[in-house]
Design an enzyme around this catalytic site. Structure first.
Site, PDB file in Angstrom:
ATOM      1  N   ASP A  99       2.676  -4.520   8.537  1.00 25.91           N
ATOM      2  CA  ASP A  99       1.775  -3.541   7.817  1.00 25.91           C
ATOM      3  C   ASP A  99       0.967  -5.003   7.992  1.00 25.91           C
ATOM      4  OD1 ASP A  99      -0.119  -3.044   7.450  1.00 25.91           O
ATOM      5  OD2 ASP A  99       0.226  -1.795   4.988  1.00 25.91           O
ATOM      6  N   CYS A 121      -4.883   2.040  -3.780  1.00 27.05           N
ATOM      7  CA  CYS A 121      -3.772   3.262  -2.379  1.00 27.05           C
ATOM      8  C   CYS A 121      -2.590   2.384  -3.626  1.00 27.05           C
ATOM      9  CB  CYS A 121      -3.498   2.858  -1.163  1.00 27.05           C
ATOM     10  SG  CYS A 121      -4.543   5.090  -1.124  1.00 27.05           S
ATOM     11  N   HIS A 123       1.065  -1.644  -0.081  1.00 26.03           N
ATOM     12  CA  HIS A 123       0.031  -0.221  -0.487  1.00 26.03           C
ATOM     13  C   HIS A 123       0.898   1.090  -0.197  1.00 26.03           C
ATOM     14  CE1 HIS A 123      -2.329   2.677   1.200  1.00 26.03           C
ATOM     15  NE2 HIS A 123      -3.938   2.108   0.707  1.00 26.03           N
ATOM     16  N   LYS A 130     -11.004  -0.219  10.358  1.00 27.06           N
ATOM     17  CA  LYS A 130     -10.663  -1.628   9.795  1.00 27.06           C
ATOM     18  C   LYS A 130     -10.824  -2.754  10.182  1.00 27.06           C
ATOM     19  CE  LYS A 130      -7.113   0.009   6.439  1.00 27.06           C
ATOM     20  NZ  LYS A 130      -7.954   0.294   5.004  1.00 27.06           N
ATOM     21  N   GLN A 150      -4.464  -4.452   7.069  1.00 27.29           N
ATOM     22  CA  GLN A 150      -5.303  -5.879   6.546  1.00 27.29           C
ATOM     23  C   GLN A 150      -5.070  -7.070   6.874  1.00 27.29           C
ATOM     24  OE1 GLN A 150      -7.684  -4.755   4.197  1.00 27.29           O
ATOM     25  NE2 GLN A 150      -7.664  -2.943   3.701  1.00 27.29           N
TER      26      GLN A 150
HETATM   27  N1  PMP Z   1      -1.747  -0.700   4.736  1.00 24.78           N
HETATM   28  C1  PMP Z   1      -2.526  -1.489   4.215  1.00 24.78           C
HETATM   29  C2  PMP Z   1      -2.541  -2.800   3.545  1.00 24.78           C
HETATM   30  C3  PMP Z   1      -4.173  -0.928   3.554  1.00 24.78           C
HETATM   31  O1  PMP Z   1      -4.883  -1.204   3.341  1.00 24.78           O
HETATM   32  C4  PMP Z   1      -4.107   0.758   4.592  1.00 24.78           C
HETATM   33  C5  PMP Z   1      -5.411   1.046   3.869  1.00 24.78           C
HETATM   34  N2  PMP Z   1      -6.228   0.979   3.155  1.00 24.78           N
HETATM   35  C6  PMP Z   1      -3.358   1.218   4.697  1.00 24.78           C
HETATM   36  C7  PMP Z   1      -1.685   0.322   5.233  1.00 24.78           C
HETATM   37  C8  PMP Z   1      -3.508   2.080   5.330  1.00 24.78           C
HETATM   38  O2  PMP Z   1      -4.944   2.925   6.056  1.00 24.78           O
HETATM   39  P1  PMP Z   1      -4.951   3.992   7.481  1.00 24.78           P
HETATM   40  O3  PMP Z   1      -6.105   4.145   5.614  1.00 24.78           O
HETATM   41  O4  PMP Z   1      -6.291   3.646   8.453  1.00 24.78           O
HETATM   42  O5  PMP Z   1      -3.931   4.739   7.894  1.00 24.78           O
END
Ligand code: PMP
Length: 441
Positions: free
Chosen positions: A233, A399, A156, A259, A236
């Site tokens: 990270d 993203c 991401h 999430k 997910q």
């Molecule tokens: N890492 C991953 C794998 C994500 O899916 C996301 C959110 N789509 C993020 C980081 C960033 O999360 P946040 O927008 O809550 O900061």
């Protein structure tokens, strides 16, 4: 001179033990230890009883943010109605209750990922802020000219751009673990890259675009053997699979509360205590200090050293309630339920639409995400037609622009599940997709 209103907080675990208990999980969560009954659970998510375009809402965008159960909504509501006050400051009843609630939430979040101590949990706004904290604080202190950081092609942007900025500033290097066409990491290439003796390896636990569940413990062991630190990270992963940071063995684990059924504005960094202790502050101001003089300051202990200013207290309390709720459900049962749904959805989509492009690994290596394209139809059009059927999916690059480039895709539509998703949701997705085919194909 010490600033009275910025007294260092006392030990979080002790406050949690003495203070407000975490919000109880709702009764239907705790009784039945058989397979998860998602239909019964849905009654606890008010938004799932609403409509979109006059049709029952079918929410298949949980990877962007999850819906919230009453246990979370009510925990935050109670804070604002009954004990709204700043934390670590007020020597009066509701101030002490707010501090206890905030620190109890930290203890719940720590237990949720099996962190050795609540003191190793730093509350952030989201996973993005947690990664930026590590890049700015640990990174600036430890990354120098020519050092290597290894990421993967499936990250991401939140786990890519902060490292790009750091290596540009430090004249250091980024390397990437490639993926197969099915979205599986090439561990053979990872082992070769480790010969560069990287300072850090940072990778996602579960891909937000493809759903790939990466072998994080194995990757961590390989990175450590090469002398690198590891950041995972988990944005997910935490909503979908049991996470045990002690078993994974990494050095930093970041995730978002929103999430995993918690409120927006909640996220966390878990880090090993000795690493957090050695890291300089990220933001400066009140709360993160022990003593302030005109020309110098002494900083607070972790985790408060990294929580400058008034935190999002309500979000933290809701985050703690979400962690308690999921622990009461049992993350093994959550994972089993979502796996059953992924298998059902992938079989049904393949059967109904033989030419539908489905991306990512087989169901067994996948979390609750299905990216797809209807050949010849832009995913934005697909999402718009689905929306008219009440079905919410995401369309775009999610993203992960480099991952889309690697797979030679401009964009994808993505259906994503959470604990409250059901086969009926998948059936409605199929009804909506039939309409897409009728209109475009
Ligand atoms: N890492 C991953 C794998 C994500 O899916 C996301 C959110 N789509 C993020 C980081 C960033 O999360 P946040 O927008 O809550 O900061």
């Amino acid at each position: 001179m010490a600033i009275a209103s910025d007294r260092p907080p006392t030990d979080g675990a002790a406050q949690a033990a003495a203070g407000t208990p975490a919000a109880p999980a709702s009764p239907s969560s705790t009784v039945d230890r058989g397979p998860l009954d998602a239909h019964a659970l849905r009654a606890e998510f008010p938004i799932l009883g609403t409509t979109a375009h006059g049709k029952p809402l079918v929410y298949l965008d949980s990877a962007a943010t999850s819906q919230k159960p009453l246990a979370v909504i009510e925990a935050m509501d109670t804070y604002y109605r009954e004990y709204n006050a700043n934390v670590h400051r007020g020597i009066y009843q509701i101030g002490e209750r707010a501090t206890a609630g905030y620190e109890a939430a930290r203890a719940s979040v720590a237990r949720f990922i099996n962190a050795p101590s609540p003191r190793e949990i730093v509350f952030t706004r989201n996973a993005t802020e947690a990664i930026n904290l590590v890049a700015a604080s640990w990174g600036r202190k430890n990354i120098g000219r020519g050092d290597a950081i290894i990421l993967t092609e499936m990250e991401h942007h939140a786990n890519l751009v902060p490292w790009q900025i750091l290596v540009q500033e430090r004249d250091a290097d980024l390397e990437f673990i490639p993926i197969t066409d099915d979205g599986i990491l090439r561990l053979d290439v990872f082992e070769v890259l480790l010969r560069l003796k990287p300072k850090l390896v940072a990778f996602t636990h579960v891909s937000n675009t493809l759903g790939t569940i990466n072998p994080v413990a194995e990757m961590t062991a390989l990175a450590h053997a090469a002398g690198a630190l590891v950041l995972v990270d988990g944005a997910q992963a935490v909503p979908h699979v049991p996470v045990d940071v002690a078993a994974i063995g990494a050095d930093f684990y970041v995730f978002s509360g929103h999430k995993m059924l918690g409120p927006t504005g909640s996220g966390a960094l878990w880090g090993r205590r000795e690493l957090l202790d050695a890291m300089p502050p990220y933001m400066a101001g009140g709360e993160m200090i022990r003593e302030v003089h005109l020309r110098r300051s002494e900083f607070n202990e972790v985790p408060w050293k990294f929580e400058a200013g008034t935190p999002d207290i309500a979000a933290a309390i809701g985050f703690g309630a979400a962690a308690e709720y999921l622990m009461a459900l049992g993350m093994g049962r959550v994972q089993a339920h979502e796996h059953e749904l992924i298998v059902y959805a992938m079989d049904a989509l393949r059967r109904e639409f033989p030419n539908l492009d489905l991306y990512g690994p087989p169901a067994d290596a996948r979390g609750g995400v299905i990216p797809f394209n209807v050949p010849g139809v832009h995913p934005h059009d697909v999402a718009q037609v689905l929306d008219r059927s009440g079905v919410a999916v995401r369309a775009g690059h999610h993203c992960t622009m480099p991952l889309h480039e690697r797979l030679d895709l401009v964009a994808t539509a993505r259906a994503s599940f959470n604990v409250y998703s059901t086969r009926e949701d998948v059936d409605q997705l199929i009804v909506g997709l039939r309409e897409v085919y009728r209109l475009f194909a």
